[in-house]
Design a protein around this motif. Structure first.
Motif, PDB file in Angstrom:
ATOM      1  N   LYS A 140       0.830  -1.201   0.000  1.00  0.00           N
ATOM      2  CA  LYS A 140       0.000   0.000   0.000  1.00  0.00           C
ATOM      3  C   LYS A 140       0.867   1.253   0.000  1.00  0.00           C
ATOM      4  CE  LYS A 140      -3.648   2.294   2.632  1.00  0.00           C
ATOM      5  NZ  LYS A 140      -4.493   2.236   3.848  1.00  0.00           N
ATOM      6  N   GLN A 141       1.942   1.249   0.812  1.00  0.00           N
ATOM      7  CA  GLN A 141       2.835   2.401   0.825  1.00  0.00           C
ATOM      8  C   GLN A 141       3.580   2.556  -0.494  1.00  0.00           C
ATOM      9  OE1 GLN A 141       5.248   3.120   4.367  1.00  0.00           O
ATOM     10  NE2 GLN A 141       4.131   1.496   5.415  1.00  0.00           N
ATOM     11  N   ILE A 142       3.895   1.437  -1.135  1.00  0.00           N
ATOM     12  CA  ILE A 142       4.604   1.510  -2.420  1.00  0.00           C
ATOM     13  C   ILE A 142       3.792   2.316  -3.419  1.00  0.00           C
ATOM     14  CG2 ILE A 142       5.316   0.147  -4.428  1.00  0.00           C
ATOM     15  CD1 ILE A 142       6.219  -2.027  -2.482  1.00  0.00           C
ATOM     16  N   HIS A 143       2.499   2.025  -3.515  1.00  0.00           N
ATOM     17  CA  HIS A 143       1.659   2.741  -4.482  1.00  0.00           C
ATOM     18  C   HIS A 143       1.619   4.241  -4.176  1.00  0.00           C
ATOM     19  CE1 HIS A 143       0.338  -0.829  -6.608  1.00  0.00           C
ATOM     20  NE2 HIS A 143      -0.052  -1.397  -5.464  1.00  0.00           N
ATOM     21  N   GLU A 144       1.539   4.586  -2.889  1.00  0.00           N
ATOM     22  CA  GLU A 144       1.469   5.997  -2.533  1.00  0.00           C
ATOM     23  C   GLU A 144       2.791   6.708  -2.820  1.00  0.00           C
ATOM     24  OE1 GLU A 144       0.429   5.978   1.547  1.00  0.00           O
ATOM     25  OE2 GLU A 144      -1.627   5.230   1.239  1.00  0.00           O
ATOM     26  N   VAL A 145       3.894   6.134  -2.367  1.00  0.00           N
ATOM     27  CA  VAL A 145       5.192   6.790  -2.531  1.00  0.00           C
ATOM     28  C   VAL A 145       5.618   6.806  -3.996  1.00  0.00           C
ATOM     29  CG1 VAL A 145       7.628   6.670  -1.886  1.00  0.00           C
ATOM     30  CG2 VAL A 145       5.868   6.171  -0.196  1.00  0.00           C
ATOM     31  N   LYS A 146       5.330   5.701  -4.705  1.00  0.00           N
ATOM     32  CA  LYS A 146       5.695   5.629  -6.123  1.00  0.00           C
ATOM     33  C   LYS A 146       5.025   6.745  -6.905  1.00  0.00           C
ATOM     34  CE  LYS A 146       3.254   3.051  -8.635  1.00  0.00           C
ATOM     35  NZ  LYS A 146       2.521   1.937  -9.288  1.00  0.00           N
ATOM     36  N   GLN A 147       3.741   6.975  -6.647  1.00  0.00           N
ATOM     37  CA  GLN A 147       3.028   8.009  -7.390  1.00  0.00           C
ATOM     38  C   GLN A 147       3.602   9.389  -7.087  1.00  0.00           C
ATOM     39  OE1 GLN A 147       0.809   7.149  -9.744  1.00  0.00           O
ATOM     40  NE2 GLN A 147       0.953   9.287 -10.348  1.00  0.00           N
ATOM     41  N   LYS A 148       3.966   9.627  -5.816  1.00  0.00           N
ATOM     42  CA  LYS A 148       4.572  10.909  -5.471  1.00  0.00           C
ATOM     43  C   LYS A 148       5.885  11.109  -6.220  1.00  0.00           C
ATOM     44  CE  LYS A 148       2.683  11.207  -0.772  1.00  0.00           C
ATOM     45  NZ  LYS A 148       3.040  11.240   0.665  1.00  0.00           N
ATOM     46  N   ALA A 149       6.701  10.068  -6.246  1.00  0.00           N
ATOM     47  CA  ALA A 149       8.001  10.175  -6.922  1.00  0.00           C
ATOM     48  C   ALA A 149       7.822  10.478  -8.409  1.00  0.00           C
ATOM     49  CB  ALA A 149       8.796   8.889  -6.723  1.00  0.00           C
ATOM     50  N   PHE A 150       6.923   9.727  -9.062  1.00  0.00           N
ATOM     51  CA  PHE A 150       6.734   9.928 -10.494  1.00  0.00           C
ATOM     52  C   PHE A 150       6.120  11.292 -10.795  1.00  0.00           C
ATOM     53  CE2 PHE A 150       6.392   5.050 -11.053  1.00  0.00           C
ATOM     54  CZ  PHE A 150       7.751   4.965 -10.912  1.00  0.00           C
ATOM     55  N   ASP A 151       5.215  11.769  -9.935  1.00  0.00           N
ATOM     56  CA  ASP A 151       4.629  13.098 -10.137  1.00  0.00           C
ATOM     57  C   ASP A 151       5.694  14.187 -10.012  1.00  0.00           C
ATOM     58  OD1 ASP A 151       2.187  11.932 -10.525  1.00  0.00           O
ATOM     59  OD2 ASP A 151       1.443  12.323  -8.489  1.00  0.00           O
ATOM     60  N   LEU A 152       6.593  14.040  -9.036  1.00  0.00           N
ATOM     61  CA  LEU A 152       7.654  15.039  -8.878  1.00  0.00           C
ATOM     62  C   LEU A 152       8.607  15.030 -10.064  1.00  0.00           C
ATOM     63  CD1 LEU A 152       8.470  14.549  -5.086  1.00  0.00           C
ATOM     64  CD2 LEU A 152       7.526  16.605  -6.146  1.00  0.00           C
ATOM     65  N   VAL A 153       8.925  13.843 -10.565  1.00  0.00           N
ATOM     66  CA  VAL A 153       9.795  13.760 -11.743  1.00  0.00           C
ATOM     67  C   VAL A 153       9.135  14.428 -12.945  1.00  0.00           C
ATOM     68  CG1 VAL A 153      10.840  12.176 -13.397  1.00  0.00           C
ATOM     69  CG2 VAL A 153      11.026  11.715 -10.967  1.00  0.00           C
ATOM     70  N   ALA A 154       7.854  14.150 -13.148  1.00  0.00           N
ATOM     71  CA  ALA A 154       7.145  14.757 -14.270  1.00  0.00           C
ATOM     72  C   ALA A 154       7.053  16.273 -14.121  1.00  0.00           C
ATOM     73  CB  ALA A 154       5.742  14.152 -14.377  1.00  0.00           C
ATOM     74  N   GLN A 155       6.985  16.755 -12.871  1.00  0.00           N
ATOM     75  CA  GLN A 155       6.868  18.186 -12.626  1.00  0.00           C
ATOM     76  C   GLN A 155       8.125  18.950 -13.039  1.00  0.00           C
ATOM     77  OE1 GLN A 155       5.951  19.114  -8.547  1.00  0.00           O
ATOM     78  NE2 GLN A 155       6.688  21.211  -8.719  1.00  0.00           N
TER      79      GLN A 155
END
Length: 456
Positions: free
Chosen positions: A97-112
């Motif tokens: 569950k934490q993987i999905h949350e943290v992964k999305q944050k990481a990818f959103d920051l990279v895209a930003q």
């Protein structure tokens, strides 16, 4: 001397005439406005660059945390495959569950921050999803009663290759993020250089306006004094918080050790007792095969070894002698037990001290860790342990004549000395290490006796 005055006076006169001129203030004002404009422009550029750099740092942190969570989830999945414990499956689900949350944050920051899309997160996300699907399948196989199939999949070549590829993809993503950050850092340095020139212009304008400079200097001094006072207060506050947190961590660890010791004693003790009773019943069974008693004796011997191992583990987790007999007998028993490990006698000199249970446990753990370190590293022929109280101070000294070392040169990853220091500081104590190569080592732990007695 007169020649120097003749050279200085014309220069001073020229400066004074310029200072009295009608164009001085407009020139100073123009310089100030120009420098402010340049400084504002560089500030905005620096702010945007710094924000992007912070976002990249956050993205790298989140990506590293994602990889850490994936590793933790894999470990819990493997633990569940090996043990079949439902708790391991629960931990695994939480990590996923934490993987999905943290992964999305990481990818959103990279895209930003990666506007040119030089970093491809699609392949990384696909590998992460594939890894989670496979580990889910292992967990489901174990839940359906097929642990052998789950183990086979977990150690397969495909799983290893995918994990290696996943680490490589994360490494590539972090490397590209670092490259982007390096470019942003270079741009920030250029902006700061331009800003520095603008500050120089402002400083020149300030030199031409001495009154403003002096007033600003006095104001800066006042602010500096206030900031120093505020910083000192914050340092004291943070130090107190960290000390309190260290004490909490030490107490939490000891509480958990005590709980585990109780669980082992109550649960495994009951199981071992029932097994001993079953062996006693088996011996009374008539007409047993000739070899049965020998096999029963061998199995019972293994059971007795397990009971001994359980008792040793319980003692390591929570020394019963400390709770039942007190600090001095517990230290005496510890030293006698360590003599077989050290293969040499431990000379003890123990005096009664005024301390509470928490201080007793702290001193016991310090002695235990110090003797363990002697067995691992010292190579000594003589070991001494001394406990005494001098006034309001309890002092525990452990001394050996072994190899010695340089205390300031202890590398990272050696947490024994750090843990000893944290334990003592959480109770208001101190740790001193006196050692040099070839001169042995002396560990001196001190605790306030008055505080310990009051706490009791």
């Amino acid at each position: 001397m007169s020649l120097e005055k003749t050279k200085t006076n014309p220069l001073r006169s020229s400066l004074e005439s310029v200072a009295r001129g009608r164009y001085l203030m407009p020139v100073v004002l123009a310089l100030g406005i120009s420098a402010m404009a340049v400084n504002e422009s560089t500030f905005r550029h620096s702010h945007s660059t710094l924000s992007a750099g912070i976002a990249l740092t956050d993205a790298r942190i989140q990506a590293a945390k994602t990889l850490q969570l994936i590793t933790a989830a894999s470990l819990y999945a493997h633990a569940y495959i090996l043990s079949g414990s439902p708790d391991e499956a629960v931990h695994y689900r939480e990590e996923v569950k934490q993987i999905h949350e943290v992964k999305q944050k990481a990818f959103d920051l990279v895209a930003q921050v990666d506007t040119e899309r030089t970093i491809s997160v699609a392949s990384v996300e696909a590998l992460v999803n594939e890894e989670i699907r496979d580990t889910d399948e292992w967990v489901n196989l174990v839940a359906r009663g097929q642990p052998t199939a789950a183990r086979s999949d977990a150690v397969s070549k495909r799983s290893r290759e995918r994990r290696d590829q996943l680490r490589q993809e994360f490494s590539t993503m972090l490397m590209k993020a670092a490259e982007i950050q390096q470019v942003a850092r270079f741009s920030l340095y250029n902006a700061l250089s331009i800003s520095r020139m603008a500050v120089h212009l402002l400083a020149l304008a300030a030199v031409l306006s001495m009154f403003m400079f002096q007033r600003q200097l006095r104001e800066s001094d006042r602010l500096l004094i206030e900031e120093r006072a505020l910083l000192a207060d914050r340092v004291k506050e943070r130090t107190a918080e960290l000390t309190e947190m260290a004490a909490h961590l030490v107490h939490a660890r000891e509480d958990e050790r005590a709980r585990l010791a109780r669980e082992l004693h109550d649960e495994m003790g009951g199981l071992h007792t029932s097994m001993k009773l079953e062996f006693a019943r088996l011996r009374r069974v008539p007409n047993m095969p000739d070899k049965a008693p020998a096999h029963l004796a061998s199995i019972e011997a293994r059971l007795n070894e397990g009971i001994t191992l359980k008792r040793r583990i319980i003692e390591n987790l929570r020394p019963s002698a400390l709770d039942q007999l007190g600090l001095m007998p517990a230290l005496e028993i510890l030293c006698r037990d360590m003599e077989s490990v050290l293969e040499q006698p431990v000379q003890t000199e123990l005096e009664p001290v005024a301390s509470n249970k928490n201080a007793d446990l702290t001193l016991y753990r310090i002695a235990q860790e110090a003797l363990t370190n002697i067995g691992k590293y010292a190579g000594s022929t003589s070991v001494q342990l001394h406990l005494a109280q001098t006034g309001s101070e309890i002092r525990l000294t452990v001394r050996d004549d072994g190899k010695g070392f340089i205390p300031t040169a202890v590398g990272h990853g050696r947490h024994g000395l750090v843990g000893m220091r944290m334990r003592l500081e959480s109770h208001g104590g101190k740790l001193a290490i006196l050692s040099a190569p070839g001169q042995g080592t002396t560990i001196v732990a001190t605790l306030p006796a008055q505080a310990a007695s009051a706490a009791a």
